[in-house]
Design an enzyme around this catalytic site. Structure first.
Site: not given
Ligand code: ZN
Lengths: 443, 309
Positions: A170, A327, A323, A197, A296, A82-83
């Site tokens: 992460d 963006h 994940d 990660h 990634n 969540l940004r």
């Molecule tokens: Zn990650």
């Protein structure tokens, strides 16, 4: 159908959860109870009241005909970005939760790489306050280290007491083995897992996509699988030494799957998750330079993809997590080397799982639901939701047969960065019920 | 026949298309020998040279080719890092396109930059080098030069020597030469040979002396000094001793080897001066041929037929 007051397909978005609701002819799949049967389910005041055949004619309350649909305990996405706070233009706690509900999830864990990061009690409290009234339960994952710098442990005991369900840096791998060792040791006091990660960043400087034939052809700097493998190997050994709980985020390589398999056989407390995009796509998807293939860890080779599928089948991989990484359009619409890593995943997960795992005969419905509704909770040391009288109604309802085409314009996420636009999928979310709320998917 | 809208790379370009470009370039090569070297072919057309990476040679070569064909020219140079902070590449080119331009020649450090422009613009796009991906006009001029000197491309053995991992010149040469039926060897330190390159139908070597007896052509690639800092080779001294092309090494060959280099050269590193300036070196001819090849590509993309008058 005479007993439905409202045709189920006409419903979209939030609907009041009736005081009494009969889910008629539903295929109920609860892996914990080893239950897979088609019958009726009655919800009363937001709880499961009874299981078993009910005469709809005489039922006092609302009736939903769920013939041909599957009802599962509510799904949890263990890996969501969540940004908020920081990049509310890309996603907020509310929009991300809505996207989760739309995709069939009733719970999510949000990663701490926000701005500021989730490394203080204040941020945890902020997330809890902002998500208190939502259908989707939002569980914060706190940073392993202060400011996610990989140096000093964050105040893990306090963060967990405040509500953090796991810790992870992460996006910024903990390169210092001593710090990782202490994190695994320290978290033993509270029983939460350390989510890794797994990327040795000294091997991935400037890397864009999986190192292999495709990176050679496209001239993009390669990201070797061994950069993941060496970290998974290190952290398994550290977990084994310390007795801590270690969870591998977004596992992507054949080598890492084999390391986890061997570690589990030795009794190490390790669990692993895979994303739908890693088990669906390979680096071949990068040809053409669509920046929605820049992820990634990167999309890997077909051999790696096959190993991921095998890991799902034999139980080496416990969890499917998205994940989800929103963006802004203008950031992804750039030169490949400048575009940010990550794609949204909450609203395509179910369709990809059904299409790639169940339709192909790899997983049974019970196995799939285990990886979406049971194991995510267990990886965190939490009790999974159940389809059992007396339990709160925390349910995911989906149509296992529905065929549809992904249209990112219909996403409720604030971002649309997906490589799956126009992909034809089988299996579509229908509705979720949780916290006394009901939401019908708009996909 | 070559009837593409763009030239983004040589991957997937067919043999007859390459032949068409090389034949057209030969006509332009003759034009370049005339006292009046200008043709009206691109009169009224506007070509934008969009260079996000410093490149004197390629930019001048394109500019001159455009001038010889009477195009109107707009030059736009910027360092990618400064552009990154300001206007995006797409905004920049959309602005330029709004001024009604016909072709864009683009050099950029990001692989796929030319593909991105081809996706968002209506103009013809020519890739003048996109990161470590492709540099099709360089490979075409290399092939043109080999064909002029050796009379053919098939049944020849061509070695690409040096840093294959980061070389767009190598990639485009591999695609083009393999399509044309040449045998292609790559030779360099194992840390500078990319994974699975052999899947493109090339043979991999790490010892120059092993290939000297086998090759008709050596295309010696420029070594970027920054690769040493990344730990890909230990020193220029060792590189030169093991992979540098010297006269002493070449003297072991029993037949003449055509020596090529895409420039700019690091004399004394990948190539010694006595080789660069030797009778077998066609490095300066490559430059002249580059002009003819670029004229041919501009001409063909603008819709010209293969014969020139
Ligand atoms: Zn990650």
């Amino acid at each position: 159908m005479k007993f439905t007051k409202t045709a189920i397909i006409s419903r979209k978005g939030f609907q009041p959860l009736p005081e009494r609701l009969l889910l008629k002819n539903a295929r109920l799949v609860d892996p914990v109870a080893q239950m897979d049967e088609t019958t009726d389910l009655v919800l009363e005041d937001g709880r499961i009241a009874s299981l078993g055949p009910i005469d709809a004619q005489g039922f006092q309350g609302e009736v939903l005909d769920l013939s041909g649909k599957i009802v599962s305990p509510g799904w949890m996405d263990l890996h969501v970005h969540l940004r908020e706070p920081g990049r509310e233009d890309e996603e907020t706690i509310e929009s991300g939760s809505l996207a989760a509900a739309n995709g069939g999830f009733t719970a999510l864990c949000c990663m701490p790489n926000t701005d500021p990061p989730i490394d203080s009690q204040e941020i945890i409290q902020y997330i809890k306050d902002r998500s208190a009234d939502l259908l989707v339960a939002v569980h914060p994952i706190a940073a392993i280290t202060k400011k996610r710098e990989g140096k000093e442990l964050s105040e893990i005991l306090e963060l967990v007491e405040q509500g953090a369900v796991a810790i992870s840096d992460d996006g910024s791998p903990v390169m210092n083995a001593e710090v990782m060792r202490r994190a695994l040791e320290y978290t033993k006091m509270v029983g939460v897992p350390v989510i890794g990660h797994e990327e040795d960043v000294t091997m991935t400087d400037g890397a864009q996509i999986n190192e292999g034939f495709v990176s050679t052809c496209l001239g993009l700097r390669g990201w070797p699988t061994v950069a993941e493998d060496v970290m998974v190997a290190r952290d398994i050994l550290l977990a084994e030494y310390t007795g801590g709980r270690f969870h591998v985020a977004h596992i992507s390589s054949e080598g890492a799957v084999e390391l986890v398999r061997q570690a589990k056989a030795r009794g190490v407390q390790v669990t692993a998750e895979v994303t739908p995009h890693h088990f669906t796509l390979t680096d071949e998807a990068v040809r053409g330079y669509d920046t929605n293939t820049k992820i990634n860890p990167p999309l890997r080779s077909e051999e790696d993809r096959q190993a991921l599928l095998q890991g799902l089948v034999d139980g080496t991989i416990d969890v499917i997590a998205t994940d989800h990484a929103p963006h802004a359009f203008e950031e992804k619409e750039a030169e490949y080397i400048y575009a940010p890593f990550g794609i949204v995943g909450l609203e395509t997960a179910l369709g990809l799982c059904v299409t790639e795992l169940v339709q192909t005969g790899l997983l049974s419905w019970t196995q799939l639901i285990e990886k979406l509704a049971v194991n995510p909770y267990r990886a965190l040391g939490l009790e999974p939701p159940r389809i059992k009288p007396g339990h709160p109604a925390n349910l995911t309802i989906f149509d296992p047969e529905a065929q549809w085409e992904v249209n990112p314009a219909r996403f409720l996420s604030k971002s649309r960065n997906t490589p799956f636009g126009e992909k034809k999928l089988t299996g579509k979310p229908l509705a979720v019920i949780n916290q006394g709320k009901m939401f019908f998917s708009t996909l | 026949m070559f009837s593409r809208k763009h030239l983004l790379g040589l991957d997937g370009v067919a043999q007859e298309e390459i032949i068409s470009i090389l034949d057209t370039a030969r006509s332009f090569r003759e034009v370049l020998e005339r006292p009046i070297k200008r043709l009206p072919t691109l009169q009224g057309k506007t070509v934008v040279n969009l260079f996000y990476e410093p490149s004197t040679r390629t930019r001048i070569s394109f500019e001159l080719a455009e001038k010889r064909l009477s195009a109107d020219i707009v030059n736009f140079s910027a360092s990618a890092s400064s552009v990154k902070k300001g206007e995006t590449l797409i905004d920049t080119v959309r602005n330029i396109e709004a001024m009604k331009i016909d072709m864009v020649v683009v050099r950029h450090s990001s692989p796929g930059a030319a593909h991105l422009l081809a996706r968002v613009l209506n103009a013809h796009i020519i890739n003048a080098g996109d990161g470590g991906h492709e540099h099709p006009t360089q490979a075409l001029l290399d092939m043109f030069t080999i064909r002029e000197k050796k009379g053919r491309l098939d049944q020849l053995t061509v070695a690409l020597v040096g840093d294959i991992s980061h070389s767009r010149v190598a990639m485009s040469n591999i695609y083009g030469l393999r399509t044309m039926g040449a045998r292609v060897l790559v030779c360099g330190p194992s840390t500078l040979i990319p994974r699975h390159i052999e899947w493109l139908g090339v043979e991999v070597y790490h010892n120059i002396d092993e290939i000297i007896e086998q090759v008709d052509v050596m295309n010696i690639l420029r070594l970027q000094l920054e690769r040493q800092r990344r730990g890909l080779f230990p020193s220029l001294r060792e590189y030169h001793n093991y992979f540098g092309i010297t006269r002493e090494r070449l003297e072991r060959a029993t037949r003449p080897i055509l020596i090529m280099h895409p420039g700019p050269m690091n004399r004394g590193v990948e190539i010694s001066s006595d080789v660069a300036d030797s009778e077998h070196s066609v490095i300066l001819e490559q430059v002249t041929n580059g002009l003819a090849v670029r004229m041919a590509i501009l001409y063909l993309l603008a819709g010209g037929k293969s014969e020139i008058h």
